[in-house]
Design a protein around this motif. Structure first.
Motif, mmCIF file in Angstrom:
data_model
loop_
_atom_site.group_PDB
_atom_site.id
_atom_site.type_symbol
_atom_site.label_atom_id
_atom_site.label_comp_id
_atom_site.label_asym_id
_atom_site.label_seq_id
_atom_site.Cartn_x
_atom_site.Cartn_y
_atom_site.Cartn_z
ATOM 1 N N SER A 116 -53.894 21.564 2.184
ATOM 2 C CA SER A 116 -52.556 21.181 1.731
ATOM 3 C C SER A 116 -51.626 21.195 2.932
ATOM 4 C CB SER A 116 -52.050 22.157 0.665
ATOM 5 O OG SER A 116 -51.839 23.442 1.228
ATOM 6 N N SER A 117 -50.357 20.920 2.706
ATOM 7 C CA SER A 117 -49.393 20.903 3.804
ATOM 8 C C SER A 117 -48.929 22.306 4.177
ATOM 9 C CB SER A 117 -48.175 20.054 3.407
ATOM 10 O OG SER A 117 -47.576 20.566 2.225
ATOM 11 N N VAL A 118 -49.414 23.309 3.464
ATOM 12 C CA VAL A 118 -49.037 24.698 3.725
ATOM 13 C C VAL A 118 -50.169 25.397 4.467
ATOM 14 C CG1 VAL A 118 -48.317 26.889 2.705
ATOM 15 C CG2 VAL A 118 -47.638 24.740 1.631
ATOM 16 N N ARG A 119 -49.833 26.068 5.554
ATOM 17 C CA ARG A 119 -50.852 26.745 6.357
ATOM 18 C C ARG A 119 -51.228 28.099 5.752
ATOM 19 N NH1 ARG A 119 -51.538 24.164 11.298
ATOM 20 N NH2 ARG A 119 -49.879 22.673 11.783
ATOM 21 N N LYS A 120 -51.909 28.051 4.629
ATOM 22 C CA LYS A 120 -52.417 29.261 3.999
ATOM 23 C C LYS A 120 -53.913 29.357 4.279
ATOM 24 C CE LYS A 120 -49.091 29.802 0.225
ATOM 25 N NZ LYS A 120 -48.924 29.932 -1.250
ATOM 26 N N ARG A 225 -60.213 41.321 2.393
ATOM 27 C CA ARG A 225 -59.948 39.899 2.644
ATOM 28 C C ARG A 225 -58.696 39.480 1.894
ATOM 29 N NH1 ARG A 225 -64.252 37.339 5.022
ATOM 30 N NH2 ARG A 225 -66.120 38.630 5.220
ATOM 31 N N PHE A 226 -57.946 38.543 2.473
ATOM 32 C CA PHE A 226 -56.685 38.133 1.867
ATOM 33 C C PHE A 226 -56.289 36.761 2.398
ATOM 34 C CE2 PHE A 226 -56.195 40.966 5.465
ATOM 35 C CZ PHE A 226 -55.395 40.245 6.342
ATOM 36 N N VAL A 227 -55.242 36.188 1.807
ATOM 37 C CA VAL A 227 -54.702 34.889 2.223
ATOM 38 C C VAL A 227 -53.353 35.117 2.896
ATOM 39 C CG1 VAL A 227 -53.878 32.637 1.448
ATOM 40 C CG2 VAL A 227 -55.896 33.665 0.379
ATOM 41 N N SER A 228 -53.172 34.513 4.070
ATOM 42 C CA SER A 228 -51.907 34.628 4.796
ATOM 43 C C SER A 228 -51.288 33.251 4.985
ATOM 44 C CB SER A 228 -52.121 35.268 6.168
ATOM 45 O OG SER A 228 -52.445 36.631 6.042
ATOM 46 N N ASP A 229 -49.975 33.201 4.821
ATOM 47 C CA ASP A 229 -49.210 31.967 5.006
ATOM 48 C C ASP A 229 -48.608 31.989 6.411
ATOM 49 O OD1 ASP A 229 -47.502 29.819 4.968
ATOM 50 O OD2 ASP A 229 -46.667 30.258 2.992
ATOM 51 N N LEU A 230 -49.009 31.020 7.237
ATOM 52 C CA LEU A 230 -48.541 30.979 8.620
ATOM 53 C C LEU A 230 -47.354 30.042 8.817
ATOM 54 C CD1 LEU A 230 -51.969 30.833 10.544
ATOM 55 C CD2 LEU A 230 -50.726 32.820 9.680
ATOM 56 N N THR A 231 -46.794 29.557 7.738
ATOM 57 C CA THR A 231 -45.722 28.566 7.828
ATOM 58 C C THR A 231 -44.570 29.017 8.717
ATOM 59 O OG1 THR A 231 -46.259 27.779 5.608
ATOM 60 C CG2 THR A 231 -44.120 27.157 6.506
ATOM 61 N N SER A 232 -44.161 30.271 8.585
ATOM 62 C CA SER A 232 -43.007 30.761 9.343
ATOM 63 C C SER A 232 -43.400 31.522 10.605
ATOM 64 C CB SER A 232 -42.154 31.672 8.448
ATOM 65 O OG SER A 232 -42.924 32.771 7.980
ATOM 66 N N VAL A 233 -44.683 31.506 10.956
ATOM 67 C CA VAL A 233 -45.149 32.219 12.147
ATOM 68 C C VAL A 233 -45.085 31.290 13.353
ATOM 69 C CG1 VAL A 233 -47.076 33.438 13.221
ATOM 70 C CG2 VAL A 233 -46.683 33.650 10.754
#
Length: 253
Positions: A116-120, A225-233
């Motif tokens: 998707s357009s979100v870096r998750k 294990r987990f999901v991280s959103d890098l959008t604001s990184v």
């Protein structure tokens, strides 16, 4: 008077019994690699070794997949379009369960893809806890299916073209692909993804800046294990890494 030259010996015949043309082509391609690497010998040991490689490779195609075709495509595309594909592929993991996708010496690169357009992205806590003396980059790529895209089959052909003089490495790559896709290998070959999007969306991150959980875990807890959103990184300045000898100078364009 004519003469007939007769050669006597013990010979081996290996046949592909599948009627599937894709499987037949794959068999011939793999056999060419095996013969280039192992077929120059003249004794039973060399023949046994070549047959064992072939049997092991095709046997994993009946096993459950270990990773999605999207993730595999992203890794292969990253390596084949790198500055030095040979050195980059030499650093590629042999098993999908490896901690990082590419490792050479103290340098590692982990390729993460998002559809998707979100870096998750999915992470293990261990991937983000980098040992002292090691350097790790997280390569984040946006990947979308596209009828006009590049298929996994086409990508493997490109890999074969660039690494044609390295049959042992090519054989290892195909072995890793087979281990990764397992029983989904046949259907995954025609999966197509947008290469232009993958190229334009590629960013690199320092694992220490990736949103994570507390690394101090309760007693008895592991394999987090987990999901991280890098959008604001903020991504790293990649020019600082390109000049570093080793994996980074080979993989980063």
């Amino acid at each position: 008077m004519g003469f007939t030259i007769v050669h006597k010996g013990v010979y081996s015949s290996i046949s592909c019994t599948s009627l599937d043309k894709t499987v037949q082509k794959y068999f011939l391609d793999v056999m060419a690699m095996i013969l280039e690497e192992h077929g120059k010998g003249t004794n039973a040991f060399d023949t046994t070794k070549a047959v064992t490689v072939l049997v092991d490779l095709f046997s994993v195609l009946a096993r459950p997949p270990r990773e999605s075709v999207q993730g595999l495509w992203a890794e292969l595309n990253f390596a084949v379009t790198s500055r030095d594909p040979i050195k980059t592929f030499e650093a590629w993991h042999e098993y999908p369960e490896a901690l990082y996708d590419f490792t050479y010496g103290s340098q590692s690169i982990e390729v993460k893809s998002a559809s998707s357009s979100v870096r998750k992205h999915h992470f293990s806590l261990e991937q983000l806890c980098v040992p002292s003396g090691c350097e790790v980059l997280i390569a984040s790529i946006l990947v979308e299916t596209s009828e006009a895209g590049v298929s996994l089959s086409e990508l493997l052909n490109e890999v074969g073209s660039k690494l044609s003089s390295h049959p042992a490495l090519l054989l290892r790559i195909h072995d890793t692909v087979a281990k990764t896709l397992g029983s989904t290998w046949r259907s995954s070959l025609e999966a197509k993804f947008d290469r232009q999007l993958a190229r334009s969306s590629l960013l690199f991150f320092d694992p220490r800046t990736v949103p994570s959980v507390n690394p101090v875990l309760p007693r008895g807890v592991s394999n987090v294990r987990f999901v991280s959103d890098l959008t604001s990184v903020r991504p790293v300045a990649i020019d600082d890494y390109r000049v570093r000898e080793g994996l980074f100078s080979a993989a980063l364009r």
